[in-house]
Write a protein that holds these residues in place. Structure first.
Motif, PDB file in Angstrom:
ATOM      1  N   PHE A 114     -31.499 -60.985 -61.678  1.00 47.26           N
ATOM      2  CA  PHE A 114     -31.364 -59.988 -60.621  1.00 47.26           C
ATOM      3  C   PHE A 114     -32.354 -58.865 -60.876  1.00 47.26           C
ATOM      4  CE2 PHE A 114     -28.388 -58.659 -63.927  1.00 47.26           C
ATOM      5  CZ  PHE A 114     -28.671 -57.311 -64.074  1.00 47.26           C
ATOM      6  N   THR A 115     -32.551 -58.041 -59.857  1.00 45.21           N
ATOM      7  CA  THR A 115     -33.396 -56.862 -59.956  1.00 45.21           C
ATOM      8  C   THR A 115     -32.553 -55.635 -59.642  1.00 45.21           C
ATOM      9  OG1 THR A 115     -35.337 -58.111 -59.208  1.00 45.21           O
ATOM     10  CG2 THR A 115     -35.463 -55.706 -59.079  1.00 45.21           C
ATOM     11  N   ARG A 147     -28.117 -53.935 -56.893  1.00 53.16           N
ATOM     12  CA  ARG A 147     -28.984 -55.004 -57.371  1.00 53.16           C
ATOM     13  C   ARG A 147     -29.374 -55.952 -56.236  1.00 53.16           C
ATOM     14  NH1 ARG A 147     -24.943 -57.035 -62.213  1.00 53.16           N
ATOM     15  NH2 ARG A 147     -24.962 -55.138 -63.486  1.00 53.16           N
ATOM     16  N   ARG A 148     -30.443 -56.681 -56.476  1.00 47.89           N
ATOM     17  CA  ARG A 148     -30.797 -57.784 -55.581  1.00 47.89           C
ATOM     18  C   ARG A 148     -30.738 -59.087 -56.373  1.00 47.89           C
ATOM     19  NH1 ARG A 148     -33.183 -58.573 -50.831  1.00 47.89           N
ATOM     20  NH2 ARG A 148     -33.857 -56.410 -50.658  1.00 47.89           N
ATOM     21  N   TYR A 149     -29.960 -60.026 -55.872  1.00 43.89           N
ATOM     22  CA  TYR A 149     -29.905 -61.373 -56.415  1.00 43.89           C
ATOM     23  C   TYR A 149     -30.657 -62.296 -55.471  1.00 43.89           C
ATOM     24  CZ  TYR A 149     -26.402 -59.994 -59.872  1.00 43.89           C
ATOM     25  OH  TYR A 149     -25.756 -59.403 -60.931  1.00 43.89           O
ATOM     26  N   GLU A 150     -31.568 -63.080 -56.026  1.00 44.33           N
ATOM     27  CA  GLU A 150     -32.349 -63.993 -55.204  1.00 44.33           C
ATOM     28  C   GLU A 150     -31.552 -65.262 -54.895  1.00 44.33           C
ATOM     29  OE1 GLU A 150     -35.002 -62.879 -53.887  1.00 44.33           O
ATOM     30  OE2 GLU A 150     -35.077 -61.082 -55.151  1.00 44.33           O
ATOM     31  N   SER A 199     -30.315 -64.912 -50.845  1.00 50.13           N
ATOM     32  CA  SER A 199     -30.538 -63.641 -51.533  1.00 50.13           C
ATOM     33  C   SER A 199     -29.585 -62.594 -50.969  1.00 50.13           C
ATOM     34  CB  SER A 199     -31.990 -63.185 -51.369  1.00 50.13           C
ATOM     35  OG  SER A 199     -32.288 -62.987 -49.997  1.00 50.13           O
TER      36      SER A 199
END
Length: 284
Positions: free
Chosen positions: A110-111, A124-127, A218
């Motif tokens: 994640f980012t 967060r961003r999960y792809e 995402s």
């Protein structure tokens, strides 16, 4: 992602491919281990995700045969009215052997987009990722996630089309829904395991027809850490805390009734690392 699947937002199908879990079906005979049972004998267990048994002086006990470890778990389980089925011998042994190594568990990537320090929430961003998931409907939340995880363990440990141990990823997540007042959990609970990176393009297929392979798109996720056991009462408390935190941050989110519990340590670990997630479906 398949419209009939488990879904990251928790609005998936109830049960396996047949659309539900019937009373008296296989899930009711595969062994019910409640989190209260597991928490009550944490002193006998090591703290990694496999729940490796430890001796009196703290060292991990060495079991050379699958039945030895199964018998150990069954002996403890009988004292707590917990049934560990015979077919869990090899998965328990396999997972314990692999996780007793020094290799770090593969984490779902994640980012971090933003840290909301005042309310202790991360954005967060999960792809897009592929998951193996199963939806259970047992008498309690704890029974549902434990029964579901045992089925996932079998899939991880060679009961798959690749015929190999796939490797453990973290977190193991459970997708839950509440009533409109967020005061009770719905009986359906989805347990999901992220397929390791090396299998993402061609995920092995499960032998268990109740387990489905789903591609989750995402997503932007708001997360908050918490520790301790994960039962229905604690999950509802953590949902309320997360909702209050997000409301106080004036994020203008449309908060619904679907949430995710992410577990990074064993259900039997003394020190538990968990997170509660809210998926922002309005932001891709």
């Amino acid at each position: 992602m398949d419209g009939e699947g488990c879904r990251l937002n928790g609005e998936g199908r109830v049960g396996g491919r047949d659309g539900g879990v019937e009373a008296g079906s296989q899930s009711h005979h595969s062994g019910l281990i409640t989190l209260e049972d597991l928490e009550s004998f944490t002193g006998d267990l090591d703290s990694d995700f496999s729940g490796s048994p430890a001796g009196d002086n703290g060292e991990v006990m060495d079991f050379e045969e699958p039945d030895q470890m199964l018998n150990y778990w069954q002996e403890i389980g009988r004292g707590h009215r917990v049934n560990i089925p015979q077919d869990m011998a090899e998965p328990i042994q396999q997972l314990t052997m692999e996780m007793d190594t020094s290799q770090e568990r593969e984490r779902v990537p994640f980012t971090v987009l933003k840290c909301l320090d005042k309310v202790q929430v991360d954005k967060r961003r999960y792809e897009k990722t592929v998951w193996a998931c199963i939806t259970m409907r047992e008498e309690t939340y704890e029974q549902s996630i434990c029964t579901g995880f045992m089925k996932i363990m079998r899939f991880i440990c060679q009961q798959n089309s690749a015929g190999t141990y796939l490797g453990m990823t973290i977190p193991i997540v459970t997708v839950v829904q509440t009533d409109t007042s967020r005061s009770a959990l719905a009986p359906e609970v989805t347990v999901a395991y992220c397929i390791p990176e090396q299998y993402q393009d061609q995920p092995p297929m499960p032998f268990d027809p109740d387990i489905t392979i789903e591609t989750w798109p995402s997503a932007v996720v708001y997360t908050r850490e918490f520790s301790g056991s994960t039962n229905e009462a604690s999950i509802l408390e953590q949902i309320q805390i997360l909702v209050a935190a997000l409301d106080s941050a004036d994020l203008n989110l449309s908060l619904g009734i679907s949430f995710i519990v992410a577990g990074y340590t064993s259900l039997a670990a003394t020190h538990r690392h968990n997170e509660i997630w809210f998926v922002d479906r309005g932001e891709a």
